[in-house]
Design an enzyme around this catalytic site. Structure first.
Site, PDB file in Angstrom:
ATOM      1  CG  ASP A 203      -1.968   0.869   1.252  1.00  0.00           C
ATOM      2  OD1 ASP A 203      -2.338   1.475  -0.354  1.00  0.00           O
ATOM      3  OD2 ASP A 203      -3.184   1.816   2.410  1.00  0.00           O
ATOM      4  CG  ASP A 220      -1.456   2.633   6.657  1.00  0.00           C
ATOM      5  OD1 ASP A 220      -1.467   1.833   7.212  1.00  0.00           O
ATOM      6  OD2 ASP A 220      -2.144   3.639   5.640  1.00  0.00           O
TER       7      ASP A 220
HETATM    8  N1  LIG Z   1       4.067   6.114  14.259  1.00  0.00           N
HETATM    9  C1  LIG Z   1       3.446   7.669  13.707  1.00  0.00           C
HETATM   10  N2  LIG Z   1       4.044   8.645  14.621  1.00  0.00           N
HETATM   11  C2  LIG Z   1       3.219   9.830  14.124  1.00  0.00           C
HETATM   12  N3  LIG Z   1       1.941   9.589  13.250  1.00  0.00           N
HETATM   13  C3  LIG Z   1       1.183   8.441  12.598  1.00  0.00           C
HETATM   14  C4  LIG Z   1       2.089   7.211  13.448  1.00  0.00           C
HETATM   15  N4  LIG Z   1       1.392   6.612  12.271  1.00  0.00           N
HETATM   16  C5  LIG Z   1       0.333   6.874  12.215  1.00  0.00           C
HETATM   17  N5  LIG Z   1       0.555   7.531  12.287  1.00  0.00           N
HETATM   18  C6  LIG Z   1      -0.211   9.435  10.961  1.00  0.00           C
HETATM   19  O1  LIG Z   1      -1.780   8.783  10.837  1.00  0.00           O
HETATM   20  C7  LIG Z   1      -2.407   8.715  10.050  1.00  0.00           C
HETATM   21  C8  LIG Z   1      -2.947   8.089   9.681  1.00  0.00           C
HETATM   22  O2  LIG Z   1      -1.793   6.289  10.136  1.00  0.00           O
HETATM   23  P1  LIG Z   1      -1.713   5.667   8.798  1.00  0.00           P
HETATM   24  O3  LIG Z   1      -1.496   4.316   9.660  1.00  0.00           O
HETATM   25  O4  LIG Z   1      -1.724   5.591   7.587  1.00  0.00           O
HETATM   26  O5  LIG Z   1      -3.859   5.631   9.506  1.00  0.00           O
HETATM   27  P2  LIG Z   1      -4.935   4.402   7.632  1.00  0.00           P
HETATM   28  O6  LIG Z   1      -5.185   2.855   7.379  1.00  0.00           O
HETATM   29  O7  LIG Z   1      -5.874   5.652   7.818  1.00  0.00           O
HETATM   30  O8  LIG Z   1      -4.398   5.183   6.603  1.00  0.00           O
HETATM   31  C9  LIG Z   1      -1.032   8.915   9.283  1.00  0.00           C
HETATM   32  O9  LIG Z   1      -0.880  10.020   7.948  1.00  0.00           O
HETATM   33  C10 LIG Z   1       0.147   9.811  10.188  1.00  0.00           C
HETATM   34  O10 LIG Z   1      -0.321  11.544  10.654  1.00  0.00           O
HETATM   35 MG   LIG Z   2      -2.056   5.240   5.296  1.00  0.00          MG
END
Ligand SMILES: Nc1ncnc2c1ncn2[C@@H]1O[C@H](COP(=O)(O)OP(=O)(O)O)[C@@H](O)[C@H]1O
Ligand SMILES: [Mg+2]
Length: 266
Positions: A203, A220
């Site tokens: 992804d 992610d």
């Molecule tokens: N380890 C992390 N540290 C800081 N922010 C995070 C972290 N993981 C996720 N985020 C925040 O959350 C958002 C969405 O996380 P993500 O894992 O991509 O979830 P989704 O599955 O909803 O896309 C990221 O764009 C970021 O802003």
């Molecule tokens: Mg994401």
């Protein structure tokens, strides 16, 4: 049935959790109509999730929550702190998102690590959180830049927070300038992920890569599959195409897809 292990309820922890949830309610009240609120609340803080968060606080993994940093369709991400002050990202996968079942099963089927997962929504969501955790562990051990995983319990995944003072680092998408060098940095991480962690992100895009302290950090990674997965190559090509497109549109002169794939697998 949700199992609740035998433990003594620690009132201080409950109070703290309650404060965190109340803060969340207050925030949400300002954001949306009252009529939606109950539904939203229930969606994130169902009974089992509350128990899981309570346990994680009780165990001393989480000290306090500091608000939502992201409300995606499938997960909410909260900034939190550990008792020693370390900033954490707490990703809570939503149990009530039925879409999960439709779109995501193909990433789990074909992965030998997930045999025997009960085909209920809850089972799949837990498997998904566990998959993201395991992928982060594999990647992290291989030396790939990813948020360091700390613990996963049911639908809750905790990792190190990337960014500071509860503001996430920018993703590639949010950068105002990108360079050739950044492109190669990203591709090197994908190569390391492939060759040392035996994983394909599946992804990957400018939305799932932080750029922090001059390094690309892949995240992610719940969809990530082992390189032995029957569709691994298809996912790799899709990942690389996304990255090539992103950098090309931003004016970087990029190599061909075939050359990059060869470099990654070579
Ligand atoms: N380890 C992390 N540290 C800081 N922010 C995070 C972290 N993981 C996720 N985020 C925040 O959350 C958002 C969405 O996380 P993500 O894992 O991509 O979830 P989704 O599955 O909803 O896309 C990221 O764009 C970021 O802003
Ligand atoms: Mg994401």
């Amino acid at each position: 049935m949700d199992s609740v292990d035998d433990f003594e309820i620690d009132k201080r922890v409950v109070d703290k959790l309650e404060r965190s949830i109340n803060r969340y309610i207050k925030e949400q009240r300002m954001l949306r109509k009252d009529s939606d609120l109950d539904e939203t609340l229930e969606e994130v803080f169902d009974r089992t999730t509350i128990m899981t968060l309570y346990k994680l606080m009780n165990k001393g993994v989480i000290d306090e929550f500091h608000g939502v940093v992201s409300s995606g369709k499938e997960a909410r991400v909260y900034a939190a702190t550990a008792p020693d002050g370390t900033e954490l990202a707490v990703k809570i996968y939503l149990i009530k998102t039925a879409e999960f079942r439709k779109g995501r099963i193909k990433y789990i089927v074909g992965d030998p690590r997930f045999e025997g997962i009960p085909p209920t929504t809850r089972g799949i969501v837990y498997a998904w959180a566990s998959k993201e955790y395991k992928n982060l562990e594999l990647a992290s051990r291989a030396g790939v830049y990813v948020p360091q995983p700390i613990i996963q319990e049911k639908n809750v995944l905790i990792m190190k927070f990337i960014g500071k003072e509860f503001v996430p680092a920018p993703t590639l998408k949010e950068l105002s300038y990108v360079s050739d060098y950044m492109f190669y940095q990203v591709i090197r991480q994908v190569r390391l992920l492939y060759s040392k962690a035996n994983l394909v992100h599946a992804d990957l895009s400018e939305y799932n890569i932080f750029y922090y302290k001059r390094k690309p950090i892949l995240f992610d990674i719940g969809q990530g599959v082992l390189t032995t997965h029957p569709s691994a190559d298809v996912y790799l090509v899709r990942d690389i195409s996304n990255i090539l497109n992103f950098f090309r549109v931003r004016g970087v002169s990029v190599p061909t897809l075939d050359d990059v794939i060869e470099y990654i697998k070579g």
